[in-house]
Design a protein around this motif. Structure first.
Motif, PDB file in Angstrom:
ATOM      1  N   GLY A 248       0.799  -1.213   0.000  1.00 56.80           N
ATOM      2  CA  GLY A 248       0.000   0.000   0.000  1.00 56.80           C
ATOM      3  C   GLY A 248       0.830   1.260   0.000  1.00 56.80           C
ATOM      4  O   GLY A 248       2.041   1.240   0.263  1.00 56.80           O
ATOM      5  N   ILE A 249       0.158   2.375  -0.302  1.00 56.78           N
ATOM      6  CA  ILE A 249       0.759   3.703  -0.271  1.00 56.78           C
ATOM      7  C   ILE A 249       0.157   4.437   0.927  1.00 56.78           C
ATOM      8  O   ILE A 249      -1.079   4.464   1.091  1.00 56.78           O
ATOM      9  N   ARG A 261      -4.106   5.293   4.407  1.00 56.70           N
ATOM     10  CA  ARG A 261      -3.906   4.767   3.053  1.00 56.70           C
ATOM     11  C   ARG A 261      -4.229   5.830   2.015  1.00 56.70           C
ATOM     12  O   ARG A 261      -5.117   6.659   2.199  1.00 56.70           O
ATOM     13  N   GLU A 263      -4.695   5.344  -1.844  1.00 55.10           N
ATOM     14  CA  GLU A 263      -4.659   4.403  -2.963  1.00 55.10           C
ATOM     15  C   GLU A 263      -5.773   4.608  -3.971  1.00 55.10           C
ATOM     16  O   GLU A 263      -5.983   3.774  -4.855  1.00 55.10           O
ATOM     17  N   LEU A 266      -5.650   3.682  -8.086  1.00 50.04           N
ATOM     18  CA  LEU A 266      -4.558   2.772  -8.419  1.00 50.04           C
ATOM     19  C   LEU A 266      -5.093   1.397  -8.786  1.00 50.04           C
ATOM     20  O   LEU A 266      -6.018   0.896  -8.143  1.00 50.04           O
ATOM     21  N   ASN A 269      -1.764  -2.071  -5.206  1.00 46.74           N
ATOM     22  CA  ASN A 269      -1.186  -1.305  -4.105  1.00 46.74           C
ATOM     23  C   ASN A 269       0.297  -1.551  -3.881  1.00 46.74           C
ATOM     24  O   ASN A 269       0.828  -1.217  -2.826  1.00 46.74           O
TER      25      ASN A 269
END
Length: 804
Positions: A248-249, A261, A263, A266, A269
């Motif tokens: 994840g970002i 998070r 995301e 996207l 992830n």
């Protein structure tokens, strides 16, 4: 079990150890990571002892045992460079970090390079300290911080010396500095693509990397691996952090204490790289996603963050994610954006950590967009790489090559200057239109002069007995070079022969070189794929021969001529009939073979040996050429009880040495001054205790009895002085895997037949030795190969030393 059998493949980790390591700790644990090795040396330097032997100034009355080491010039670069930094305020200062030999620096814009690793040491005895994932250079000063595969280090003098600021024994994949306060830094554990996940931890330093505190980092799962971290000044005040991980970002607005998070938009992830552009104070963040093969296509690419909506916009457009028409994925490991223009972005390819993954080599290189991702341009590929000279880029093979872009760095002082590469270092001063290499100079169409950035596996070397300035230099990946000026310049192997005969079989490494002292110009070379796959009985090979000193070559050994697969060590035995000396090849998994000069076929000489013997080393008695000694290694696929064998009839039959020390036989060598006297190094790994033992032993009766000379358990370089009786050389290398209960690494010399030893590491930047050779013209001159820093020339007693 032989520790080298626990290595991981080359792309996952390569191994290095520094000569000037300043700290030492006992080994604490065992791990199968390929690069995890010990860096404990200072105990020897301070106490002058090593395990199981006396190490002192054991000099005879007329013999100075000091050795003066100098690097041998090579083709330049090599290894795998993972990060690059340009000093803010001084564009001539550039730092490189990689996976072969630690840190490297130039202060003249790439005209000359030097290693800067003094003090890089791990309390966990881990060679991973030299695996550099990220670096930060403090603006306006000489402060540097680096993230390594086993901890964080800081330097106040641009890398002249390093101190350990945080070493958890786990990898730190990324670090970043606060743009509004560069003395504040953040770092995260784990590395992109590492299958051995560690528990995630996030740290902050407020004093330029001198000390660190762990932050809660709530919101980030405990088992993530960090790909990258960026920091920028938020529009609402304070620093904003974004962390890309494999799951994840994440964004933090409270300087790393908590994360959410990030995301939206996207396709998956798995984030690998981040970059931020600050145009007029308004940041623009870019993200690189891992390329995932999917049914009927691929998923990944480059994305831009909309801070207002916390969502990502796909700007991959025509940046290729898979090779056409093969469909193999293209993986990207570098991302960099222009500091003042968010429309200019660079992306660079990288080989996956997992060698089992399919990867497109045809599309490797760097790409650029100047319109925010509307169109991506391939700027460092085989066919379109343009140089400032208007010619093809001159490289090791004197042809243009595809260039991975494992790093892309924009000069903070001049954004038109861009650096990229991986095994090579390229610079553009016009934003990527034209390029130049900054690691070597082309002297002639077939010769190069390195600039001091020699990051190669040096696998075999041999002096030419008919030309005292000539040395044959064998490498991993780039095959064979020769020097006729003691390394000032190097001449490349016959490229036409290489690309026609060797490259199609991936035979890019030299494992052994023998030069015929009686027949001028005759030299034989064994060729293989990469070094770290050497303990594979099915490893393909060839034996090449030149009759004119390396100008032209012919194949004299392969399967068609009766030589089976397997890593080869060559042995040339003089004194043959009609001036034709005997050539032997010892094959790992195949046994011993002798070349029949009459029909060019190789005859097996395996009577008395176990089936498919995993041969590691072979030698013959200098006084009685019919006497030979053969050393085997443990192999889990090949059952071998006895590891040492002798022959009294030129290899026609072999007998096991019953009283040999236990363990693998790493090296054997005969004493030229005492007939029947041999030296052998043994290594025994105890899996129950997770310890290793062994050492160098002497036998004066062809193996019937043995006397231990030291307890160096990983002797990978062994030499007996051809003129000075009692002078022994011994290279004790770090292990590829950390084990308990052993230290004492370095290059040693004894002047009394092994009773006492003196360490000689000054000038060496790498202690992973691959062998040592004496110059026939001047035996006090020696060359030693290393895994990561090429070759070094040494002079016993210094340049003024006289013979006894």
């Amino acid at each position: 079990m032989a520790l080298r059998e626990l290595q991981r493949p080359y792309q996952e980790s390569l191994t290095r150890d520094m000569a000037n390591v300043m700290e030492s700790r006992p080994v604490s644990r065992f791990t199968a990571r390929f690069k995890v090795v010990t860096a404990a040396i200072v105990l020897l330097l301070v106490l002058g002892i090593s395990a199981g032997c006396h190490c002192g100034d054991a000099t005879g009355p007329a013999l100075n045992l000091s050795i003066r080491w100098e690097p041998v010039g090579g083709p330049g670069s090599g290894g795998y460079i993972m990060c690059c930094g340009v000093s803010p305020g001084n564009s001539n200062v550039i730092l490189l970090g990689g996976d072969v030999s630690g840190m490297h620096r130039t202060e003249d814009g790439g005209k000359t390079w030097r290693d800067c690793n003094r003090g890089l040491a791990s309390p966990h005895n881990s060679q991973d300290v030299l695996d550099i994932y990220d670096l930060e250079i403090h603006p306006g000063g000489r402060r540097v911080n680096i993230a390594t595969a086993c901890g964080l280090f800081t330097s106040g003098d641009l890398g002249d010396t390093w101190s350990n600021s945080l070493c958890e024994g786990t990898p730190f994949g990324a670090l970043t500095a606060d743009p509004s306060n560069p003395s504040r830094l953040w770092a995260g554990t784990g590395t992109w693509g590492d299958p051995e996940k560690e528990e995630f931890a996030f740290f902050q330093s407020s004093d330029g990397g001198e000390s660190w505190e762990e932050l809660p980092a709530t919101g980030i799962p405990p088992d993530v691996e960090v790909g990258d971290i960026v920091a920028f000044h938020g529009t609402a005040g304070g620093s904003v952090l974004i962390v890309a991980t494999d799951t994840g970002i994440f964004r933090s607005t409270d300087e790393g204490r908590s994360f959410t998070r990030l995301e939206g938009g996207l396709p998956h992830n798995y984030g690998t790289r981040l970059s931020v552009t600050r145009e007029g104070g308004e940041p623009t963040v870019f993200l690189m996603l891992y390329t995932h093969p999917t049914g009927g296509g691929t998923s990944g690419g480059v994305f831009r963050l909309d801070l207002g909506t916390s969502s990502w916009t796909d700007i991959t457009s025509d940046l290729p994610l898979a090779d056409n028409p093969s469909g193999e994925p293209i993986q990207y490991g570098a991302l960099s954006s222009h500091p003042g223009d968010p429309g200019i972005i660079y992306a660079g390819t990288e080989v996956p950590d997992d060698p089992s993954e399919e990867y497109s080599w045809d599309a490797e290189g760097s790409y650029r967009t100047i319109n925010g991702g509307g169109h991506w341009e391939y700027i460092t590929g085989d066919d379109n790489l343009k140089t400032r000279s208007g010619e093809k880029l001159e490289f090791w093979d004197i042809e243009s090559m595809g260039l991975q872009g494992s790093f892309i760095t924009i000069d903070p002082n001049n954004p038109s200057v861009v650096y990229t590469g991986s095994d090579q270092v390229l610079r553009s001063v016009d934003g990527g239109d034209l390029w130049e290499n900054i690691y070597s100079d082309v002297v002639t169409p077939t010769s190069l002069r390195g600039r001091g950035l020699h990051l190669l596996f040096a696998t075999a070397a041999a002096f030419d007995p008919h030309n005292k300035e000539k040395i044959y230099l064998g490498y991993d990946d780039v095959f064979l070079f020769t020097t006729e000026d003691s390394g000032e310049t190097v001449t490349i192997f016959d490229t036409d022969f290489y690309f026609e005969k060797l490259e199609p079989e991936y035979l890019n490494m030299v494992s052994s070189i023998v030069v015929d002292k009686d027949n001028r110009g005759v030299v034989c070379v064994a060729a293989h794929p990469q070094y770290n796959y050497r303990h594979n009985p099915s490893l393909p090979n060839m034996v090449l021969k030149s009759n004119d000193g390396g100008r032209s070559w012919e194949i004299i050994g392969n399967q068609e001529r009766g030589l089976p697969d397997g890593f080869l060590k060559l042995l040339l035995v003089p004194g043959g009939p009609e001036g034709v000396n005997a050539v032997y090849a010892a094959s790992y998994g195949g046994g011993v073979f002798q070349l029949n000069p009459g029909d060019g076929e190789w005859k097996p000489l395996n009577q008395g040996l176990p089936e498919s013997p995993p041969v590691e080393t072979i030698a013959c008695d200098h006084d009685n050429r019919s006497r030979m000694m053969l050393g085997l290694n443990y192999d889990e696929k090949i059952s071998v009880e006895k590891r040492l064998y002798v022959s009294s009839n030129g290899g026609q039959s072999w007998n096991a040495v019953e009283g040999a020390p236990r363990g693998d036989v790493l090296m054997v060598s005969f004493d030229p001054h005492r007939s029947g006297t041999a030296y052998a190094s043994f290594q025994y790994y105890d899996p129950d205790e997770d310890t290793v033992s062994g050492g160098l032993y002497e036998s004066t009766d062809m193996g019937d009895s043995w006397r231990q000379l030291n307890s160096f358990a990983n002797v990978t370089a062994l030499g007996v002085h051809p003129e000075r009786e009692g002078v022994l050389l011994c290279g004790n290398s770090p292990f590829y895997s950390s084990v308990g209960g052993y230290d004492g690494f370095g290059f040693y010399i004894s002047g009394d037949g092994g009773s006492t030893w003196r360490i000689n590491n000054t000038g060496l930047n790498n202690l992973l030795f691959t062998g040592v050779e004496f110059s026939p013209s001047d035996p006090d001159t020696i060359v030693v190969g290393t895994l990561g820093n090429g070759f070094y020339l040494g002079r016993i007693g210094g340049r003024e030393a006289a013979h006894d």
